[in-house]
Design an enzyme around this catalytic site. Structure first.
Site, PDB file in Angstrom:
ATOM      1  N   THR A   1     -30.510  20.850   4.585  1.00  0.00           N
ATOM      2  CA  THR A   1     -31.120  21.474   5.762  1.00  0.00           C
ATOM      3  C   THR A   1     -31.519  20.445   6.814  1.00  0.00           C
ATOM      4  O   THR A   1     -31.488  19.239   6.562  1.00  0.00           O
ATOM      5  CB  THR A   1     -32.387  22.241   5.346  1.00  0.00           C
ATOM      6  OG1 THR A   1     -33.327  21.304   4.807  1.00  0.00           O
ATOM      7  CG2 THR A   1     -32.067  23.289   4.300  1.00  0.00           C
ATOM      8  N   ASP A   2     -31.893  20.941   7.998  1.00  0.00           N
ATOM      9  CA  ASP A   2     -32.459  20.049   9.007  1.00  0.00           C
ATOM     10  C   ASP A   2     -33.681  20.711   9.642  1.00  0.00           C
ATOM     11  O   ASP A   2     -34.050  21.827   9.285  1.00  0.00           O
ATOM     12  CB  ASP A   2     -31.410  19.628  10.037  1.00  0.00           C
ATOM     13  CG  ASP A   2     -30.950  20.760  10.930  1.00  0.00           C
ATOM     14  OD1 ASP A   2     -31.706  21.730  11.153  1.00  0.00           O
ATOM     15  OD2 ASP A   2     -29.813  20.693  11.431  1.00  0.00           O
ATOM     16  N   VAL A   3     -34.294  19.991  10.578  1.00  0.00           N
ATOM     17  CA  VAL A   3     -35.554  20.429  11.180  1.00  0.00           C
ATOM     18  C   VAL A   3     -35.405  21.754  11.933  1.00  0.00           C
ATOM     19  O   VAL A   3     -36.398  22.433  12.209  1.00  0.00           O
ATOM     20  CB  VAL A   3     -36.106  19.304  12.098  1.00  0.00           C
ATOM     21  CG1 VAL A   3     -35.170  19.048  13.254  1.00  0.00           C
ATOM     22  CG2 VAL A   3     -37.493  19.613  12.598  1.00  0.00           C
TER      23      VAL A   3
END
Lengths: 134, 134, 134, 134
Positions: free
Chosen positions: B15-17
């Site tokens: 995932t990312d921010v």
């Protein structure tokens, strides 16, 4: 054996859904810094392997994650060699925010071992040892 | 040339921010699926390189990102070979949510080229070609 | 507090030019295993955050890299909780080759801290604590 | 709409067992370059999200992998905007070796879509649009 300082910019690729940098990615930053500190001494990892049959593997690492880094931040890895032996090097590496003396985010002790192309232990080549110990 | 289906669980690392899966990571899922579809046929990439001096490199990719995947979701990569040539293979790969017929999240066309250990183009070994075309 | 075992297949994405698994990626395997051990108890990280305002961050890690993993290998992460406190959990995690009792490749001590959605320390929710301590 | 140039150094983390850069990682380089081209215009992704409820997601990508990059190489991403619409931007991005006019390794067409914090499509904020079109 001087301190080496490397700036690191945080991108989307470094973050996770928690909103900050994914913990394993700090190890990448520390490794970039060790690589650049060698380059400063005149050595590139690819050439060391080709010309000297020499590589390095991380044999142990201890990391304290104190405060999380965030997207867009500019960080500084401060790298210091604390021990050089015949076939290994021990580093302390600290990650600071905004400046090399800024808030400490993360601190690592890293031990790397010198290996040949077949990953067997070997002595650090003399020409490298001399430069590291300067 | 049957469809191959691989389940993929989404972890923090993916995932990312932005709160969803980082776009480049879908390419990893597609590559895991191509690898597993070969394994289903009885071939492992490491052995192909050692025993047949054969590897594969991605030569082009087109990806449409339709809907984002999220942490903890279970996805399914559906992999289909659409063309086999002497030295290349073209795939269509689709990423679905919850089941292999669930919501389509991402669709890719991937072309891989057969190379030898020095990354020079080479023909796909016959024993592999036969199995792929079955 | 039983041992949890998770199989991990090694793909191209996990390796580096040294021919083995990139050292930081072992941390991803350990984190997948902690996530799955929670799922086994009935908890998903995404739901914990939404419903209980509860997350976990890695606060420290010690890793010994004993032997490198390679492409195509099937590894087993053996995860054991060694201490549960009000707001943190300590794990020992070992990575074995071929079977859960196979050659030991990598061993980690990991401490995770319980935080709320704003990353402030908080107690581990009771319903989770009860299941972990079973 | 000028070309933007970003140097990228290749580290161990970027490579795979094939001896060159792992194909999905080129997408990270392209994304760093888009991020830096926005920063050059005075915009940071984190601030855009906080202050303007504006983010960007990659909606499609086409990549031709022509020649592989290797450890220690210094690459240059050349980024060019080829179309700006109300809610999306199309880029051409090229990766060159040694200099921004060096051997072309990889070429991408990328389309990004403007979204709000809930990932719903939205118009690109005017202050950003004005700077991009300059």
């Amino acid at each position: 054996m001087q301190k080496h300082i490397l700036p690191i910019r945080i991108y989307y690729e470094d973050t996770d859904v928690g909103g900050t940098v994914y913990h394993a990615n700090y190890l990448k930053f520390f490794e970039r810094a060790r690589t650049e500190s060698l380059r400063t001494l005149g050595f590139e990892l690819g050439e060391l392997l080709k010309n000297e049959d020499t590589g390095f593997v991380v044999s142990s690492i201890e990391v304290d994650f104190l405060q999380a880094a965030e997207l867009d931040q500019l960080l500084y890895v401060v790298t210091e060699i604390i021990e050089v032996r015949h076939a290994s090097i021990r580093y302390t590496q600290c990650l600071h925010r905004d400046t090399a003396e800024g808030t400490l985010l993360c601190r690592a002790k890293v031990r790397i071992a010198c290996v040949d192309g077949q990953k067997r232990p070997r002595r650090i080549p003399k020409l490298l040892l001399v430069e590291i110990k300067k």
